[in-house]
Motif scaffolding. Structure first.
Motif, PDB file in Angstrom:
ATOM      1  N   ALA A 232       0.889  -8.252   3.182  1.00  0.00           N
ATOM      2  CA  ALA A 232       1.864  -7.288   3.702  1.00  0.00           C
ATOM      3  C   ALA A 232       2.125  -7.483   5.189  1.00  0.00           C
ATOM      4  CB  ALA A 232       1.379  -5.864   3.439  1.00  0.00           C
ATOM      5  N   GLY A 233       1.563  -8.527   5.776  1.00  0.00           N
ATOM      6  CA  GLY A 233       1.814  -8.828   7.175  1.00  0.00           C
ATOM      7  C   GLY A 233       0.990  -7.990   8.128  1.00  0.00           C
ATOM      8  N   PRO A 234       1.310  -8.095   9.415  1.00  0.00           N
ATOM      9  CA  PRO A 234       0.539  -7.391  10.444  1.00  0.00           C
ATOM     10  C   PRO A 234       0.566  -5.878  10.269  1.00  0.00           C
ATOM     11  CG  PRO A 234       2.143  -8.914  11.432  1.00  0.00           C
ATOM     12  CD  PRO A 234       2.411  -8.881   9.967  1.00  0.00           C
ATOM     13  N   ALA A 235      -0.448  -5.226  10.778  1.00  0.00           N
ATOM     14  CA  ALA A 235      -0.552  -3.768  10.661  1.00  0.00           C
ATOM     15  C   ALA A 235       0.606  -3.062  11.363  1.00  0.00           C
ATOM     16  CB  ALA A 235      -1.888  -3.287  11.230  1.00  0.00           C
ATOM     17  N   ALA A 236       1.027  -3.567  12.503  1.00  0.00           N
ATOM     18  CA  ALA A 236       2.120  -2.931  13.245  1.00  0.00           C
ATOM     19  C   ALA A 236       3.402  -3.009  12.419  1.00  0.00           C
ATOM     20  CB  ALA A 236       2.312  -3.615  14.596  1.00  0.00           C
ATOM     21  N   GLY A 237       3.970  -1.870  12.119  1.00  0.00           N
ATOM     22  CA  GLY A 237       5.225  -1.805  11.375  1.00  0.00           C
ATOM     23  C   GLY A 237       5.108  -2.071   9.885  1.00  0.00           C
ATOM     24  N   ARG A 238       3.896  -2.099   9.370  1.00  0.00           N
ATOM     25  CA  ARG A 238       3.688  -2.486   7.962  1.00  0.00           C
ATOM     26  C   ARG A 238       4.412  -1.573   6.971  1.00  0.00           C
ATOM     27  NH1 ARG A 238      -2.093  -2.819   7.162  1.00  0.00           N
ATOM     28  NH2 ARG A 238      -1.952  -5.023   7.697  1.00  0.00           N
TER      29      ARG A 238
ATOM     30  N   ARG B  39       8.713  -0.759   3.058  1.00  0.00           N
ATOM     31  CA  ARG B  39       9.805   0.106   2.556  1.00  0.00           C
ATOM     32  C   ARG B  39      11.108  -0.668   2.492  1.00  0.00           C
ATOM     33  NH1 ARG B  39      10.304   6.093   4.588  1.00  0.00           N
ATOM     34  NH2 ARG B  39      11.934   5.870   3.056  1.00  0.00           N
ATOM     35  N   ARG B  40      11.377  -1.500   3.496  1.00  0.00           N
ATOM     36  CA  ARG B  40      12.600  -2.309   3.474  1.00  0.00           C
ATOM     37  C   ARG B  40      12.548  -3.351   2.356  1.00  0.00           C
ATOM     38  NH1 ARG B  40      11.737  -2.142   8.992  1.00  0.00           N
ATOM     39  NH2 ARG B  40      10.914  -4.277   9.000  1.00  0.00           N
ATOM     40  N   ARG B  41      11.382  -3.932   2.145  1.00  0.00           N
ATOM     41  CA  ARG B  41      11.249  -4.975   1.122  1.00  0.00           C
ATOM     42  C   ARG B  41      11.335  -4.405  -0.291  1.00  0.00           C
ATOM     43  NH1 ARG B  41       6.313  -9.328   0.464  1.00  0.00           N
ATOM     44  NH2 ARG B  41       7.242 -10.423  -1.297  1.00  0.00           N
ATOM     45  N   PHE B  42      10.774  -3.206  -0.482  1.00  0.00           N
ATOM     46  CA  PHE B  42      10.751  -2.564  -1.801  1.00  0.00           C
ATOM     47  C   PHE B  42      11.357  -1.159  -1.680  1.00  0.00           C
ATOM     48  CE2 PHE B  42       6.965  -5.360  -1.573  1.00  0.00           C
ATOM     49  CZ  PHE B  42       7.289  -6.259  -2.581  1.00  0.00           C
ATOM     50  N   PRO B  43      12.664  -1.055  -1.510  1.00  0.00           N
ATOM     51  CA  PRO B  43      13.282   0.245  -1.200  1.00  0.00           C
ATOM     52  C   PRO B  43      13.162   1.293  -2.300  1.00  0.00           C
ATOM     53  CG  PRO B  43      14.968  -1.424  -1.557  1.00  0.00           C
ATOM     54  CD  PRO B  43      13.648  -2.132  -1.536  1.00  0.00           C
ATOM     55  N   SER B  44      13.000   0.884  -3.550  1.00  0.00           N
ATOM     56  CA  SER B  44      12.921   1.888  -4.622  1.00  0.00           C
ATOM     57  C   SER B  44      11.484   2.262  -4.984  1.00  0.00           C
ATOM     58  CB  SER B  44      13.651   1.388  -5.866  1.00  0.00           C
ATOM     59  OG  SER B  44      13.004   0.229  -6.365  1.00  0.00           O
ATOM     60  N   ALA B  45      10.501   1.652  -4.342  1.00  0.00           N
ATOM     61  CA  ALA B  45       9.100   1.906  -4.692  1.00  0.00           C
ATOM     62  C   ALA B  45       8.575   3.180  -4.036  1.00  0.00           C
ATOM     63  CB  ALA B  45       8.222   0.729  -4.288  1.00  0.00           C
ATOM     64  N   ALA B  46       7.884   3.984  -4.827  1.00  0.00           N
ATOM     65  CA  ALA B  46       7.189   5.162  -4.299  1.00  0.00           C
ATOM     66  C   ALA B  46       5.874   4.756  -3.646  1.00  0.00           C
ATOM     67  CB  ALA B  46       6.923   6.162  -5.413  1.00  0.00           C
TER      68      ALA B  46
ATOM     69  N   ASP C 155       3.820   7.695   4.502  1.00  0.00           N
ATOM     70  CA  ASP C 155       4.758   7.956   5.591  1.00  0.00           C
ATOM     71  C   ASP C 155       5.365   9.358   5.467  1.00  0.00           C
ATOM     72  OD1 ASP C 155       6.896   7.824   3.773  1.00  0.00           O
ATOM     73  OD2 ASP C 155       7.730   5.985   4.602  1.00  0.00           O
ATOM     74  N   GLU C 156       6.233   9.685   6.386  1.00  0.00           N
ATOM     75  CA  GLU C 156       6.814  11.033   6.440  1.00  0.00           C
ATOM     76  C   GLU C 156       7.672  11.359   5.224  1.00  0.00           C
ATOM     77  OE1 GLU C 156       9.490   8.089   8.315  1.00  0.00           O
ATOM     78  OE2 GLU C 156       7.413   8.624   8.753  1.00  0.00           O
ATOM     79  N   ASP C 157       8.129  10.334   4.496  1.00  0.00           N
ATOM     80  CA  ASP C 157       8.928  10.558   3.290  1.00  0.00           C
ATOM     81  C   ASP C 157       8.091  10.533   2.012  1.00  0.00           C
ATOM     82  OD1 ASP C 157      11.334  10.769   4.729  1.00  0.00           O
ATOM     83  OD2 ASP C 157      11.509   8.574   4.806  1.00  0.00           O
TER      84      ASP C 157
ATOM     85  N   VAL D 243       6.253   7.947   0.944  1.00  0.00           N
ATOM     86  CA  VAL D 243       6.022   6.598   0.433  1.00  0.00           C
ATOM     87  C   VAL D 243       4.614   6.173   0.839  1.00  0.00           C
ATOM     88  CG1 VAL D 243       6.746   4.183   0.541  1.00  0.00           C
ATOM     89  CG2 VAL D 243       8.468   6.000   0.459  1.00  0.00           C
ATOM     90  N   GLN D 244       3.880   5.616  -0.126  1.00  0.00           N
ATOM     91  CA  GLN D 244       2.484   5.245   0.102  1.00  0.00           C
ATOM     92  C   GLN D 244       2.309   3.733   0.127  1.00  0.00           C
ATOM     93  OE1 GLN D 244      -0.380   7.872  -2.196  1.00  0.00           O
ATOM     94  NE2 GLN D 244       1.508   8.155  -3.386  1.00  0.00           N
ATOM     95  N   ILE D 245       1.372   3.273   0.942  1.00  0.00           N
ATOM     96  CA  ILE D 245       0.910   1.892   0.860  1.00  0.00           C
ATOM     97  C   ILE D 245      -0.587   1.945   0.604  1.00  0.00           C
ATOM     98  CG2 ILE D 245       2.787   0.926   2.232  1.00  0.00           C
ATOM     99  CD1 ILE D 245       0.811   0.721   4.595  1.00  0.00           C
ATOM    100  N   PHE D 246      -1.066   0.973  -0.196  1.00  0.00           N
ATOM    101  CA  PHE D 246      -2.466   1.027  -0.635  1.00  0.00           C
ATOM    102  C   PHE D 246      -3.040  -0.374  -0.731  1.00  0.00           C
ATOM    103  CE2 PHE D 246      -5.773   1.237  -3.924  1.00  0.00           C
ATOM    104  CZ  PHE D 246      -6.560   2.268  -3.423  1.00  0.00           C
ATOM    105  N   ASN D 247      -4.164  -0.574  -0.074  1.00  0.00           N
ATOM    106  CA  ASN D 247      -4.923  -1.818  -0.180  1.00  0.00           C
ATOM    107  C   ASN D 247      -6.306  -1.436  -0.717  1.00  0.00           C
ATOM    108  OD1 ASN D 247      -6.612  -4.079   0.301  1.00  0.00           O
ATOM    109  ND2 ASN D 247      -5.352  -4.732   2.016  1.00  0.00           N
ATOM    110  N   PRO D 248      -6.706  -1.978  -1.886  1.00  0.00           N
ATOM    111  CA  PRO D 248      -7.994  -1.588  -2.461  1.00  0.00           C
ATOM    112  C   PRO D 248      -9.200  -2.242  -1.804  1.00  0.00           C
ATOM    113  CG  PRO D 248      -6.994  -3.267  -3.816  1.00  0.00           C
ATOM    114  CD  PRO D 248      -5.981  -2.922  -2.740  1.00  0.00           C
TER     115      PRO D 248
END
Length: 162
Positions: A89-95, A100-107, A122-124, A126-131
């Protein structure tokens, strides 16, 4: 729906194996997700033999057979929730904004690569998860995996120390 989530297993390597608690959760899930760096095709076969369906993406250290078989990213629906998965998912900054831009329809977007467990929203909503990793923790405090519970189109994540 119960989803078991792993990444960065890097198997086989010496005597390293998936921890029994991880295998138990994988077997008990409705779906297994692997966010890349399985390393060998045999690992995908082992996961598939546990019973639940397996969805996976390839990572940067996966052998050519896996890179040819698995996508770099995928989007799927699970019990009404739109999920996406990629390895790096790339660097932590702006991840979170980048995902969200790469996967706009993903919750929610699931990823691996860093071996560092992470769950952010995020404020909307949308979740990101690394196990993290069940086998190679590197600098993380523990070996980890994740589970997601999806109900009525809503997903909730839990990090599990193994």
């Amino acid at each position: 729906m119960l989803i078991a989530i792993v990444a960065d297993t890097h198997l086989p390597r010496g005597e390293r194996r998936l921890p029994p608690a991880c295998v138990e959760r994988l077997r008990g899930a409705d779906l297994i997700l692997h966010a890349g760096d399985l390393s060998r095709l045999s690992v995908l076969r082992t996961l598939s033999a546990l019973g639940p369906p397996v969805k996976a993406v390839h990572g940067n250290v996966d052998e050519p057979a896996l890179r040819n078989l698995l996508p770099a990213a995928l989007e799927l629906e699970a019990a009404g929730a739109s999920l996406a998965m990629t390895h790096d998912a790339g660097p932590a900054a702006g991840r979170i904004e980048r995902l969200r831009r790469r996967f706009p329809s993903a919750a929610a977007v699931i990823f691996g690569h860093s071996h560092w467990p992470l769950h952010e929203t995020d404020e909307d909503g949308v979740q990101i998860f690394n196990p993290g990793s069940p086998t190679e923790r590197r600098r993380a405090p523990a070996h980890t995996m994740g589970v997601a519970r999806v109900r009525d189109g809503r997903v909730s994540f839990e990090l599990i120390d193994l």
